[in-house]
Design a protein around this motif. Structure first.
Motif, PDB file in Angstrom:
ATOM      1  N   LEU A   1    -122.407  15.847  31.492  1.00 27.79           N
ATOM      2  CA  LEU A   1    -121.159  16.550  32.147  1.00 27.79           C
ATOM      3  C   LEU A   1    -120.386  16.850  30.870  1.00 27.79           C
ATOM      4  O   LEU A   1    -119.625  17.983  31.253  1.00 27.79           O
ATOM      5  CB  LEU A   1    -120.719  15.493  33.343  1.00 27.79           C
ATOM      6  CG  LEU A   1    -121.354  15.321  34.625  1.00 27.79           C
ATOM      7  CD1 LEU A   1    -120.744  14.265  35.306  1.00 27.79           C
ATOM      8  CD2 LEU A   1    -121.212  16.345  35.357  1.00 27.79           C
ATOM      9  N   ARG A   2    -119.928  15.882  30.148  1.00 24.36           N
ATOM     10  CA  ARG A   2    -119.054  16.043  29.111  1.00 24.36           C
ATOM     11  C   ARG A   2    -119.414  17.520  28.337  1.00 24.36           C
ATOM     12  O   ARG A   2    -118.502  18.424  28.098  1.00 24.36           O
ATOM     13  CB  ARG A   2    -118.830  14.898  28.247  1.00 24.36           C
ATOM     14  CG  ARG A   2    -117.770  14.790  27.457  1.00 24.36           C
ATOM     15  CD  ARG A   2    -117.529  13.651  26.777  1.00 24.36           C
ATOM     16  NE  ARG A   2    -116.974  12.568  27.893  1.00 24.36           N
ATOM     17  CZ  ARG A   2    -117.019  11.188  27.504  1.00 24.36           C
ATOM     18  NH1 ARG A   2    -116.976  10.826  26.281  1.00 24.36           N
ATOM     19  NH2 ARG A   2    -116.635  10.512  28.400  1.00 24.36           N
TER      20      ARG A   2
ATOM     21  N   ALA B   1    -126.151  11.387  32.171  1.00 23.82           N
ATOM     22  CA  ALA B   1    -125.582  12.169  33.206  1.00 23.82           C
ATOM     23  C   ALA B   1    -124.079  12.440  32.644  1.00 23.82           C
ATOM     24  O   ALA B   1    -123.415  13.540  32.741  1.00 23.82           O
ATOM     25  CB  ALA B   1    -125.538  11.838  34.507  1.00 23.82           C
ATOM     26  N   LEU B   2    -123.307  11.454  32.119  1.00 29.71           N
ATOM     27  CA  LEU B   2    -121.952  11.616  31.685  1.00 29.71           C
ATOM     28  C   LEU B   2    -121.913  12.291  30.789  1.00 29.71           C
ATOM     29  O   LEU B   2    -121.143  13.273  30.521  1.00 29.71           O
ATOM     30  CB  LEU B   2    -121.567  10.185  31.594  1.00 29.71           C
ATOM     31  CG  LEU B   2    -121.097   9.316  32.796  1.00 29.71           C
ATOM     32  CD1 LEU B   2    -120.567   7.782  32.426  1.00 29.71           C
ATOM     33  CD2 LEU B   2    -119.916   9.699  33.715  1.00 29.71           C
TER      34      LEU B   2
ATOM     35  N   GLY C   1    -126.585  16.830  34.467  1.00 30.88           N
ATOM     36  CA  GLY C   1    -124.925  16.826  33.925  1.00 30.88           C
ATOM     37  C   GLY C   1    -124.514  17.957  33.476  1.00 30.88           C
ATOM     38  O   GLY C   1    -123.420  18.523  33.626  1.00 30.88           O
TER      39      GLY C   1
ATOM     40  N   GLY D   1    -121.336  19.756  29.200  1.00 30.01           N
ATOM     41  CA  GLY D   1    -121.286  21.112  29.831  1.00 30.01           C
ATOM     42  C   GLY D   1    -120.075  21.642  30.423  1.00 30.01           C
ATOM     43  O   GLY D   1    -119.822  22.768  30.987  1.00 30.01           O
ATOM     44  N   ARG D   2    -118.888  20.873  30.261  1.00 28.37           N
ATOM     45  CA  ARG D   2    -117.715  21.196  30.584  1.00 28.37           C
ATOM     46  C   ARG D   2    -117.012  22.290  29.769  1.00 28.37           C
ATOM     47  O   ARG D   2    -117.383  22.573  28.501  1.00 28.37           O
ATOM     48  CB  ARG D   2    -116.607  19.977  30.338  1.00 28.37           C
ATOM     49  CG  ARG D   2    -115.603  19.789  31.643  1.00 28.37           C
ATOM     50  CD  ARG D   2    -115.084  18.335  31.565  1.00 28.37           C
ATOM     51  NE  ARG D   2    -115.706  17.847  32.453  1.00 28.37           N
ATOM     52  CZ  ARG D   2    -115.584  16.394  32.596  1.00 28.37           C
ATOM     53  NH1 ARG D   2    -114.957  15.683  31.677  1.00 28.37           N
ATOM     54  NH2 ARG D   2    -116.179  15.739  33.533  1.00 28.37           N
TER      55      ARG D   2
ATOM     56  N   LEU E   1    -125.922  11.260  38.808  1.00 31.17           N
ATOM     57  CA  LEU E   1    -124.327  11.863  38.424  1.00 31.17           C
ATOM     58  C   LEU E   1    -123.634  10.685  38.857  1.00 31.17           C
ATOM     59  O   LEU E   1    -122.384  10.906  38.638  1.00 31.17           O
ATOM     60  CB  LEU E   1    -124.160  13.138  38.916  1.00 31.17           C
ATOM     61  CG  LEU E   1    -125.215  14.452  38.094  1.00 31.17           C
ATOM     62  CD1 LEU E   1    -124.783  15.539  38.772  1.00 31.17           C
ATOM     63  CD2 LEU E   1    -124.769  14.236  36.745  1.00 31.17           C
ATOM     64  N   ASP E   2    -123.960  10.106  40.016  1.00 28.17           N
ATOM     65  CA  ASP E   2    -123.119   9.125  40.566  1.00 28.17           C
ATOM     66  C   ASP E   2    -123.671   7.661  40.344  1.00 28.17           C
ATOM     67  O   ASP E   2    -124.747   7.328  40.779  1.00 28.17           O
ATOM     68  CB  ASP E   2    -122.832   9.355  42.151  1.00 28.17           C
ATOM     69  CG  ASP E   2    -121.954   8.376  42.837  1.00 28.17           C
ATOM     70  OD1 ASP E   2    -121.890   7.331  42.426  1.00 28.17           O
ATOM     71  OD2 ASP E   2    -121.163   8.839  43.718  1.00 28.17           O
TER      72      ASP E   2
ATOM     73  N   VAL F   1    -124.964  21.080  36.325  1.00 29.41           N
ATOM     74  CA  VAL F   1    -124.015  20.959  37.601  1.00 29.41           C
ATOM     75  C   VAL F   1    -122.702  21.979  37.190  1.00 29.41           C
ATOM     76  O   VAL F   1    -121.887  21.738  36.259  1.00 29.41           O
ATOM     77  CB  VAL F   1    -123.817  19.782  38.122  1.00 29.41           C
ATOM     78  CG1 VAL F   1    -122.731  18.683  37.377  1.00 29.41           C
ATOM     79  CG2 VAL F   1    -123.362  19.557  39.665  1.00 29.41           C
ATOM     80  N   GLY F   2    -122.297  22.606  38.143  1.00 30.49           N
ATOM     81  CA  GLY F   2    -121.257  23.395  38.121  1.00 30.49           C
ATOM     82  C   GLY F   2    -121.240  24.578  37.169  1.00 30.49           C
ATOM     83  O   GLY F   2    -120.442  25.405  36.867  1.00 30.49           O
ATOM     84  N   ARG F   3    -122.490  24.912  36.532  1.00 25.38           N
ATOM     85  CA  ARG F   3    -122.419  25.820  35.480  1.00 25.38           C
ATOM     86  C   ARG F   3    -123.649  27.125  35.911  1.00 25.38           C
ATOM     87  O   ARG F   3    -123.541  28.398  35.553  1.00 25.38           O
ATOM     88  CB  ARG F   3    -122.991  25.531  34.143  1.00 25.38           C
ATOM     89  CG  ARG F   3    -122.385  24.338  33.628  1.00 25.38           C
ATOM     90  CD  ARG F   3    -122.767  24.594  32.027  1.00 25.38           C
ATOM     91  NE  ARG F   3    -121.555  24.760  31.180  1.00 25.38           N
ATOM     92  CZ  ARG F   3    -121.888  25.462  29.868  1.00 25.38           C
ATOM     93  NH1 ARG F   3    -123.030  25.898  29.452  1.00 25.38           N
ATOM     94  NH2 ARG F   3    -120.884  25.795  29.256  1.00 25.38           N
TER      95      ARG F   3
END
Lengths: 134, 96
Positions: free
Chosen positions: A130-131, A126-127, A68, A133-134, B72-73, A71-73
């Motif tokens: 994600l938070r 994962a959530l 999480g 890593g934002r 992630l999903d 991803v995206g980083r």
């Protein structure tokens, strides 16, 4: 609380730049390291037959958290870090077989708790990642 | 030490196979988790504990399958866990 005036991130601009090594090498290297860490953890904290598989659960939840965050980083490092290292660190096959063996051996409650903890823990981690890593 | 090197090698190989599937198939990770869980069920049910079993189980199957890649999903994770549980049960049954 995250700063809402954070400067725009630039990862998207660098994502398309060519990596220094082919992705297959990065995936192989990351996977070898991730798998080694998982093997070391399983050796250091072995779980006896008929007991709750804490080691696999911990590895999978930590891996989901880091996925999480990453991803995206990580941009062009994704094949090494996400596909390779985190993919190798976590495992679905061990989770499935451990749960099935627990169930087969009559530890129905443990098996169900293990599957529920893995699924709920993985989603929550994962959530959270994600938070963070934002 | 040799065992760690073999596990690492098998883990790298498994990861490359998983990546190749994911690059080619829309549900590549699901296929990897299904096949890896089936194979691990067979291995655990038929190979005696030792270096070969560790390399196949922890290295190859562990590196080939992934939890983080589908976590992630939520719905995707649930589907992957359910399919893998069924595949592993089939593998364990086949090994008897």
């Amino acid at each position: 609380m995250a700063c809402i005036y954070a400067p725009p991130r630039v990862e998207h601009a660098t994502t398309t730049s060519s990596p220094r090594w082919p992705p297959i090498v990065a995936v192989a290297l990351g996977g070898a390291v991730g798998t080694s860490v998982r093997y070391a953890a399983a050796t250091a904290a072995p779980v006896a037959i008929g007991r709750f598989p804490w080691t696999t659960l911990a590895l999978n939840v930590v891996g989901a958290l880091l996925a999480g965050v990453a991803v995206g980083r990580v941009g062009r490092w994704a094949p090494l870090v996400v596909t390779g290292f985190l993919g190798g660190l976590t495992t679905m096959s061990a989770l499935a077989v451990e749960a099935d063996v627990l169930f087969r051996d009559g530890h129905h409650g443990l098996a169900l708790a293990y599957v529920a903890a893995s699924t709920a823990g993985g989603v929550a981690a994962a959530l959270l990642g994600l938070r963070a890593g934002r | 030490m040799t065992r760690l090197a073999l596990v690492a090698l098998a883990g790298g190989l498994g990861s490359v196979l998983r990546w190749a599937l994911a690059e080619r198939l829309r549900h590549g990770l699901l296929v990897a988790n299904l096949v890896g869980s089936l194979v691990l069920g067979v291995v655990v049910g038929s190979v005696d504990p030792g270096t070969a079993r560790t390399v196949l189980a922890v290295g190859l199957c562990g590196g080939f399958t992934t939890f983080s890649g589908v976590a992630l999903d939520r719905r995707r994770l649930v589907v992957n866990v359910a399919v893998s549980l069924a595949a592993a049960a089939l593998g364990l049954a086949l090994a008897r």
